[in-house]
Design a protein around this motif. Structure first.
Motif, short mmCIF file in Angstrom:
data_model
loop_
_atom_site.label_atom_id
_atom_site.label_comp_id
_atom_site.label_asym_id
_atom_site.label_seq_id
_atom_site.Cartn_x
_atom_site.Cartn_y
_atom_site.Cartn_z
N PHE A 30 106.51 -1.00 78.35
CA PHE A 30 105.11 -1.40 78.55
C PHE A 30 104.44 -1.69 77.21
CE2 PHE A 30 100.62 0.10 79.09
CZ PHE A 30 100.18 -0.94 79.89
N ALA A 31 104.69 -0.84 76.21
CA ALA A 31 104.10 -1.04 74.88
C ALA A 31 104.59 -2.33 74.25
CB ALA A 31 104.43 0.16 73.98
N GLU A 32 105.86 -2.62 74.45
CA GLU A 32 106.41 -3.88 73.93
C GLU A 32 105.80 -5.08 74.64
OE1 GLU A 32 110.80 -6.04 73.36
OE2 GLU A 32 110.66 -3.94 73.99
N LEU A 33 105.60 -4.95 75.94
CA LEU A 33 105.04 -6.03 76.75
C LEU A 33 103.63 -6.39 76.31
CD1 LEU A 33 105.79 -7.76 79.31
CD2 LEU A 33 104.66 -5.98 80.66
N PHE A 37 98.46 -7.40 72.14
CA PHE A 37 97.06 -7.08 72.45
C PHE A 37 96.61 -5.71 71.93
CE2 PHE A 37 98.57 -10.01 75.67
CZ PHE A 37 97.57 -10.97 75.69
N ALA A 38 97.56 -4.82 71.63
CA ALA A 38 97.17 -3.49 71.18
C ALA A 38 98.28 -2.85 70.36
CB ALA A 38 96.85 -2.59 72.39
N GLU A 39 97.87 -2.07 69.36
CA GLU A 39 98.85 -1.31 68.59
C GLU A 39 99.50 -0.27 69.48
OE1 GLU A 39 99.80 -1.76 65.50
OE2 GLU A 39 98.42 -3.45 65.17
N ASP A 40 100.74 0.07 69.17
CA ASP A 40 101.54 0.98 69.99
C ASP A 40 100.81 2.28 70.30
OD1 ASP A 40 104.71 1.48 70.77
OD2 ASP A 40 103.66 3.31 70.23
N ASN A 41 100.34 2.97 69.27
CA ASN A 41 99.69 4.28 69.48
C ASN A 41 98.40 4.15 70.28
OD1 ASN A 41 101.71 5.63 68.13
ND2 ASN A 41 100.63 5.67 66.16
N ASP A 42 97.65 3.10 70.00
CA ASP A 42 96.39 2.89 70.73
C ASP A 42 96.65 2.61 72.20
OD1 ASP A 42 94.94 3.26 68.42
OD2 ASP A 42 94.76 1.11 67.98
N LEU A 43 97.67 1.80 72.48
CA LEU A 43 98.00 1.47 73.86
C LEU A 43 98.43 2.72 74.63
CD1 LEU A 43 98.41 -0.90 75.91
CD2 LEU A 43 100.83 -0.78 75.28
N ARG A 44 99.26 3.54 74.01
CA ARG A 44 99.71 4.77 74.68
C ARG A 44 98.56 5.73 74.92
NH1 ARG A 44 105.57 5.06 74.24
NH2 ARG A 44 106.30 3.39 72.84
N ALA A 45 97.63 5.79 73.97
CA ALA A 45 96.46 6.65 74.14
C ALA A 45 95.58 6.16 75.29
CB ALA A 45 95.66 6.71 72.84
N ALA A 75 92.43 -3.64 80.66
CA ALA A 75 91.45 -3.18 79.68
C ALA A 75 91.74 -3.73 78.28
CB ALA A 75 91.41 -1.66 79.65
N VAL A 76 92.99 -3.65 77.84
CA VAL A 76 93.30 -4.05 76.46
C VAL A 76 93.30 -5.57 76.28
CG1 VAL A 76 94.61 -1.94 76.04
CG2 VAL A 76 95.83 -4.03 76.76
N THR A 77 93.39 -6.32 77.38
CA THR A 77 93.33 -7.78 77.29
C THR A 77 91.96 -8.32 77.67
OG1 THR A 77 94.09 -8.09 79.58
CG2 THR A 77 95.79 -7.96 77.86
N ASP A 78 91.00 -7.42 77.87
CA ASP A 78 89.65 -7.82 78.29
C ASP A 78 89.69 -8.67 79.56
OD1 ASP A 78 88.34 -6.53 76.15
OD2 ASP A 78 88.79 -8.22 74.82
#
Length: 233
Positions: A30-33, A37-45, A75-78
């Motif tokens: 999911f983080a790679e996908l 749009f988002a940094e790895d740590n931010d996306l997981r948070a 959310a991360v892609t607005d």
């Protein structure tokens, strides 16, 4: 010598079979996908925030995880997330639902030995259908006198389960890998609790270790459980 246990309870996911590892692998995908749009740590948070907020709506399990991933992607892609990304998230979740069961070390022989002397009850939380499917696929179902699939684990759940399937919590034992769900509420109900740590534990299942509690026990794996029960009795 103590009083003989009237019932022994077991958690399922990451106590009897692997579970969290599949969530972690899917989260990595999911983080790679969503890496554009988002940094790895931010996306997981962000994903963890949605998971926590959604427990009350969707409960525990893969289906709620899928929906939380979709909400995070929106959310991360607005709101601009591509339909192909949503389709890939759904495909990842469906793959998790189809994943075969991998039992953890010493599970079969330990359950068989304990079941020779004590009735066993499976106490697990999550999606009813999927938990039933996993138990059937595990080949362990016949070893359990009863199965309790619940939406949450708290002292009242253990008090009721051990009273219905045994002689109450004071003559019961709960075995599991989650300090928050398996250990602390079982101790609060009055039962013995055996912590069998798993290498991977979901962040929302962490809790303080009840050091010094007379009914708290810890084992590196399930192999030592029959001997522990013998010592306690």
């Amino acid at each position: 010598m103590g009083e003989r246990l009237s019932v022994v309870g077991f958690d399922a996911d990451d106590t009897l079979w692997q579970n969290e590892s599949f969530f972690r692998l899917t989260e990595d995908r999911f983080a790679e996908l969503l890496s554009d749009f988002a940094e790895d740590n931010d996306l997981r948070a962000r994903l963890l925030e949605f998971e926590k907020a959604n427990i009350g709506h969707y409960g525990f399990g893969i289906k709620g995880f899928m929906l939380s991933m979709i909400e995070t992607a929106v959310a991360v892609t607005d709101g601009r997330v591509d339909g192909k990304v949503i389709a890939e998230i759904l495909a990842m979740g469906q793959e998790m639902l189809r994943h075969p069961i991998h039992l953890l070390p010493h599970v079969e022989e330990t359950l068989a030995r304990v079941a020779d002397r004590h009735p066993l009850v499976l106490i697990t939380k999550g999606d009813l259908l999927h938990q039933e499917q996993k138990l059937a696929a595990s080949g362990l179902g016949e070893l359990f006198a009863a199965v309790e699939i619940v939406s949450e684990k708290h002292p009242g759940i253990y008090d009721r389960a051990f009273s219905v399937h045994g002689d109450g919590a004071e003559r019961a034992m709960m075995v599991g890998n989650s300090m928050k769900s398996d250990i602390r509420p079982a101790l609060d109900a009055g039962a013995h609790a055996v912590y069998v740590p798993h290498g991977l534990t979901w962040a929302l299942e962490h809790a303080e270790t009840p050091e010094g509690h007379p009914r708290y026990h810890e084992l590196p794996d399930l192999g030592g459980l029959p001997e522990l029960i013998e010592r306690l009795e």
